[in-house]
Structures are given as structure tokens and as C-alpha cells.
Motif scaffolding. Structure first.
Motif, PDB file in Angstrom:
ATOM      1  N   VAL A 194       0.844  -1.198   0.000  1.00 44.54           N
ATOM      2  CA  VAL A 194       0.000   0.000   0.000  1.00 44.54           C
ATOM      3  C   VAL A 194       0.877   1.244   0.000  1.00 44.54           C
ATOM      4  CG1 VAL A 194      -1.838  -1.185   1.262  1.00 44.54           C
ATOM      5  CG2 VAL A 194      -0.134   0.116   2.530  1.00 44.54           C
ATOM      6  N   LYS A 195       0.220   2.388  -0.215  1.00 40.34           N
ATOM      7  CA  LYS A 195       0.830   3.703  -0.054  1.00 40.34           C
ATOM      8  C   LYS A 195      -0.149   4.552   0.752  1.00 40.34           C
ATOM      9  CE  LYS A 195       3.388   3.528  -4.398  1.00 40.34           C
ATOM     10  NZ  LYS A 195       3.510   4.098  -5.758  1.00 40.34           N
ATOM     11  N   PRO A 196       0.357   5.546   1.488  1.00 38.71           N
ATOM     12  CA  PRO A 196      -0.525   6.401   2.295  1.00 38.71           C
ATOM     13  C   PRO A 196      -1.576   7.119   1.445  1.00 38.71           C
ATOM     14  CG  PRO A 196       1.776   6.779   2.876  1.00 38.71           C
ATOM     15  CD  PRO A 196       1.767   5.909   1.639  1.00 38.71           C
ATOM     16  N   TYR A 199      -7.979   3.286  -2.909  1.00 39.47           N
ATOM     17  CA  TYR A 199      -8.161   1.905  -3.371  1.00 39.47           C
ATOM     18  C   TYR A 199      -7.595   0.928  -2.350  1.00 39.47           C
ATOM     19  CZ  TYR A 199      -8.962   4.744  -7.431  1.00 39.47           C
ATOM     20  OH  TYR A 199      -9.429   5.724  -8.268  1.00 39.47           O
ATOM     21  N   CYS A 200      -6.525   1.334  -1.684  1.00 34.47           N
ATOM     22  CA  CYS A 200      -5.971   0.509  -0.600  1.00 34.47           C
ATOM     23  C   CYS A 200      -6.997   0.398   0.527  1.00 34.47           C
ATOM     24  CB  CYS A 200      -4.670   1.105  -0.076  1.00 34.47           C
ATOM     25  SG  CYS A 200      -3.346   1.176  -1.304  1.00 34.47           S
ATOM     26  N   GLN A 201      -7.650   1.520   0.851  1.00 33.62           N
ATOM     27  CA  GLN A 201      -8.665   1.488   1.901  1.00 33.62           C
ATOM     28  C   GLN A 201      -9.850   0.618   1.495  1.00 33.62           C
ATOM     29  OE1 GLN A 201      -8.270   2.777   5.075  1.00 33.62           O
ATOM     30  NE2 GLN A 201     -10.005   1.391   5.365  1.00 33.62           N
ATOM     31  N   THR A 242       6.195   3.002   0.957  1.00 37.80           N
ATOM     32  CA  THR A 242       6.924   4.266   1.086  1.00 37.80           C
ATOM     33  C   THR A 242       7.833   4.281   2.311  1.00 37.80           C
ATOM     34  OG1 THR A 242       5.207   5.393   2.380  1.00 37.80           O
ATOM     35  CG2 THR A 242       5.025   5.509  -0.037  1.00 37.80           C
ATOM     36  N   THR A 243       7.748   3.250   3.159  1.00 37.27           N
ATOM     37  CA  THR A 243       8.506   3.273   4.407  1.00 37.27           C
ATOM     38  C   THR A 243       9.703   2.340   4.419  1.00 37.27           C
ATOM     39  OG1 THR A 243       7.143   1.561   5.447  1.00 37.27           O
ATOM     40  CG2 THR A 243       6.439   3.869   5.735  1.00 37.27           C
ATOM     41  N   THR A 260       5.136  -1.153 -12.291  1.00 39.30           N
ATOM     42  CA  THR A 260       4.165  -0.056 -12.268  1.00 39.30           C
ATOM     43  C   THR A 260       4.091   0.637 -10.912  1.00 39.30           C
ATOM     44  OG1 THR A 260       2.259  -1.401 -11.592  1.00 39.30           O
ATOM     45  CG2 THR A 260       2.730  -1.236 -13.972  1.00 39.30           C
ATOM     46  N   GLY A 261       4.348  -0.103  -9.828  1.00 39.47           N
ATOM     47  CA  GLY A 261       4.204   0.463  -8.487  1.00 39.47           C
ATOM     48  C   GLY A 261       2.759   0.665  -8.088  1.00 39.47           C
ATOM     49  N   MET A 262       1.834   0.073  -8.829  1.00 43.75           N
ATOM     50  CA  MET A 262       0.409   0.259  -8.551  1.00 43.75           C
ATOM     51  C   MET A 262       0.011  -0.436  -7.245  1.00 43.75           C
ATOM     52  SD  MET A 262      -2.933  -0.644 -10.885  1.00 43.75           S
ATOM     53  CE  MET A 262      -2.401   0.405 -12.208  1.00 43.75           C
ATOM     54  N   VAL A 263      -0.744   0.300  -6.440  1.00 42.02           N
ATOM     55  CA  VAL A 263      -1.266  -0.240  -5.186  1.00 42.02           C
ATOM     56  C   VAL A 263      -2.779  -0.146  -5.183  1.00 42.02           C
ATOM     57  CG1 VAL A 263       0.793   0.254  -3.825  1.00 42.02           C
ATOM     58  CG2 VAL A 263      -0.953   2.005  -4.028  1.00 42.02           C
TER      59      VAL A 263
END
Length: 67
Positions: free
Chosen positions: A3-5, A9-11, A30-31, A46-49
Motif C-alpha cells: 500500500v501507499k498512504p 483503493y488501498c482502503q 513508502t517506508t 508499475t508500483g500500482m497499489v
């Protein structure tokens, strides 16, 4: 689940998995540079989350066509 902050879509994925009684480990890409590298590998650059991986196999990149 990678996920990313502030990712809506993550939520949505969290809410759906919780409602379905699915347990998951969350990795904020990101961490941790290692988690980011894993995300990039699983998402084919892609880095898609969210990117959801189960036992080393990609279940989904994005959530219901979005991400």
C-alpha cells in the motif's frame, strides 16, 4: 498487501478483506526500500497499489480495475 498512504483503493481493499474475514499483512511501500522493491517486482514495474500477494503469487495489482 502493498500500500501507499492516502490511497483510497488501498482502503477499499482493506474494508473488503476485513468484511470477508481475510487476514493480511500490510506493507507500506513508502517506508521500506525492500518493500518498495518487492512492490515494483510484483507489479511489473508499475508500483500500482494495492498489490495483493498470496504465498508469492500475485492475486491482484490495483483494486477492481483501479489503483
Amino acid at each position: 498487501m502493498y500500500v501507499k498512504p492516502r490511497c483510497p483503493y488501498c482502503q477499499a481493499a482493506r474494508d473488503s478483506l476485513t468484511a470477508d474475514g481475510v487476514e493480511w499483512e500490510e506493507r507500506d511501500a513508502t517506508t521500506d526500500p525492500d518493500w518498495r522493491a518487492e512492490l515494483m517486482e510484483f507489479s511489473k514495474g508499475t508500483g500500482m497499489v494495492p498489490t495483493i500477494v498470496n504465498s508469492g503469487q500475485v492475486e491482484t495489482v490495483g483494486w477492481k480495475g483501479r489503483g
